[in-house]
Design a protein around this motif. Structure first.
Motif, PDB file in Angstrom:
ATOM      1  N   GLY A   1       0.804  -1.161   0.085  1.00  0.00           N
ATOM      2  CA  GLY A   1       0.027   0.046   0.000  1.00  0.00           C
ATOM      3  C   GLY A   1       0.867   1.253   0.103  1.00  0.00           C
TER       4      GLY A   1
ATOM      5  N   ARG B   1      -3.003   0.396   3.333  1.00  0.00           N
ATOM      6  CA  ARG B   1      -3.233  -0.762   2.381  1.00  0.00           C
ATOM      7  C   ARG B   1      -4.742  -0.715   2.144  1.00  0.00           C
ATOM      8  NH1 ARG B   1      -2.388  -7.065   2.977  1.00  0.00           N
ATOM      9  NH2 ARG B   1      -4.466  -6.876   3.670  1.00  0.00           N
ATOM     10  N   TRP B   2      -5.012  -0.744   0.832  1.00  0.00           N
ATOM     11  CA  TRP B   2      -6.217  -1.129   0.266  1.00  0.00           C
ATOM     12  C   TRP B   2      -6.422  -1.471  -1.073  1.00  0.00           C
ATOM     13  CZ3 TRP B   2     -10.795   3.216  -1.095  1.00  0.00           C
ATOM     14  CH2 TRP B   2     -11.922   2.253  -1.349  1.00  0.00           C
TER      15      TRP B   2
ATOM     16  N   ALA C   1      -0.179  -0.465  -4.894  1.00  0.00           N
ATOM     17  CA  ALA C   1       0.875  -0.695  -3.945  1.00  0.00           C
ATOM     18  C   ALA C   1       1.965  -0.052  -4.258  1.00  0.00           C
ATOM     19  CB  ALA C   1       1.325  -2.433  -4.065  1.00  0.00           C
TER      20      ALA C   1
END
Length: 470
Positions: free
Chosen positions: A42, A335-336, A342
């Motif tokens: 992420g 992070r998603w 990323a």
């Protein structure tokens, strides 16, 4: 366990974790694969700043999205009122199911009865354990249910400000480490991970969730599992605290700061890093659970800490003002997979107060105008411009108070008496020298004097009353 219409949010919050106590920071020894994974999959913000140098005001600030002075909570001992609008209230209004597991520290915990109900502060579920084994709280009840024969081994001494029944147990300061006496799967960190997973399982199927995993470590007591402590003790290149010449031992093997030898400080550092790695092991369990349940893609994972730790630097331990870099900066990663790419690494001067508007923005929930911070979404979308020129931190206890602003090269702090500190980390990386009276820094000093006034919130409120010490 989730509603795909909005992202789930897992907020992983440690306590007293230094900015370099994570592998992606470049630390030569520490092993934190789970924390690194959040950053590498992420976004990672190495210049992130906590808005207070101690637990309670920092936590109140980051979960409300307001600066500590706007809340009137700028030191430990000031409890969070139950009528303050908080981040999860906005999420709840948008349909989220919310929970806090482990440490919250909205109330003083050294002077209250932990068997009495805790205010829910608008969470759908609260399982509060603000300390790792010195109270009869949710953690001790968890141990009692799972392995009552190990209950005594999971106890620890009361905080230093307390007069309690367990002061005869091992020490509480950072420089008094000891190995955890119970099985490794019964630590406070294991409790937080276990109950966080259960909370996610219990979320109604038709609702997205927001869950805070409130880890207490690596805050003292430094009581890591023995195997991890031994792992770090064996490392020859373990970094030592940074001391000015005046604090160096006068003879080989002699005492340094706080009366400890170099080898004793090495042991203390090893215990701190070991405890951090143990937390990382538990964070890894949370990430593995998200993967196994098919939740990872649409879950925002936030990892950060409420402030840093001296760990012997400048001869100090624990935390506090005036804004040394090891206290003011904290690790911050997000992070998603479904929401942003990323490998983002942003050197922007961001603050913990930015997390609330960021998460509201990512979740598609309206951002209230009351908030003090800025949304990080432009940076998460790949942008490079950022309006903030400095990070801001504040602290006040009685008549003593500090305001601190930090750039990528300098830190400036001024107290209520007008005393000033100017650190130039390019010339003096360990912040041993105060350059406030150095003529070559006069122009820089003038800039910082204006900046601290510009950064001081205009809507500050009077300090709320302290009702305890911790």
């Amino acid at each position: 366990m989730s509603n795909p219409a909005r992202p789930n949010i897992l907020f992983v919050l440690t306590d007293q974790q230094r900015p370099d106590a994570i592998g992606v920071s470049g630390h030569p020894c520490i092993r934190t694969p789970a924390m690194d994974r959040i950053a590498n999959e992420g976004a990672y913000f190495p210049e992130a700043c906590a808005n207070a140098p101690v637990c309670m005001p920092s936590r109140h600030s980051l979960l409300s999205g307001l600066y500590p002075s706007v809340l009137g909570n700028t030191c430990n001992g000031i409890e969070m009122p139950t009528d303050v609008p908080l981040f999860h209230h906005d999420l709840g209004a948008a349909g989220y199911w919310t929970a806090n597991i482990g440490k919250l520290h909205f109330l003083n915990h050294s002077n209250r009865d932990h068997t009495l109900p805790h205010p829910d502060y608008g969470f759908d579920r609260v399982e509060i354990s603000d300390e790792p084994g010195c109270y009869d709280d949710a953690y001790i009840e968890w141990v009692r249910t799972r392995a009552p024969e190990h209950l005594d081994a999971c106890r620890c001494s009361s905080p230093p400000v307390c007069v309690g029944p367990r002061l005869e147990l091992e020490g509480r300061e950072v420089d008094e480490p000891y190995a955890f006496r119970g099985p490794e799967d019964l630590t406070h960190s294991a409790f937080v991970a276990d109950r966080t997973i259960q909370a996610i399982r219990d979320c109604p199927e038709d609702r997205p969730w927001f869950v805070v995993a409130g880890f207490y470590a690596p805050h003292c007591p430094l009581n890591p599992p023995q195997r991890l402590w031994d792992e770090y003790r064996a490392m020859e290149d373990l970094p030592l605290p940074a001391w000015p010449e005046s604090m160096q031992p006068s003879a080989p093997g002699g005492p340094g700061p706080r009366g400890h030898t170099v080898e004793q400080w090495r042991d203390i550092v090893a215990a701190y890093l070991a405890l951090t790695t143990h937390v990382d092991d538990q964070v890894g369990k949370l990430l593995d659970f998200l993967d196994a349940q098919g939740l990872a893609e649409n879950t925002i994972v936030v990892f950060t800490s409420d402030h840093g730790e001296f760990l012997g630097d400048n001869g100090r331990i624990q935390k506090g003002p005036p804004g040394n870099d090891c206290i003011m900066r904290v690790p911050l990663a997000m992070r998603w997979p479904a929401g942003f790419q990323a490998g983002i690494r942003s050197d922007a001067l961001v603050e913990l107060v930015d997390l609330v508007p960021t998460l509201l923005d990512l979740a598609g929930v309206p951002i209230s105008t009351r908030l003090s911070g800025l949304s990080l979404k432009p940076l998460l979308d790949g942008g490079e411009t950022w309006p903030r020129r400095s990070g801001y931190q504040e602290f006040a206890l009685g008549k003593s108070g500090w305001r601190t602003v930090r750039t990528k090269t300098h830190t400036y702090a001024v107290n209520n008496a007008g005393e000033e500190i100017l650190w130039n980390r390019e010339r003096d990386p360990h912040e041993f020298v105060n350059f406030a009276t150095d003529p070559t820094e006069a122009e820089t000093l003038a800039w910082f004097r204006e900046e601290v006034e510009a950064r001081t919130p205009v809507n500050r409120r009077p300090q709320r009353p302290r009702t305890g010490e911790y």
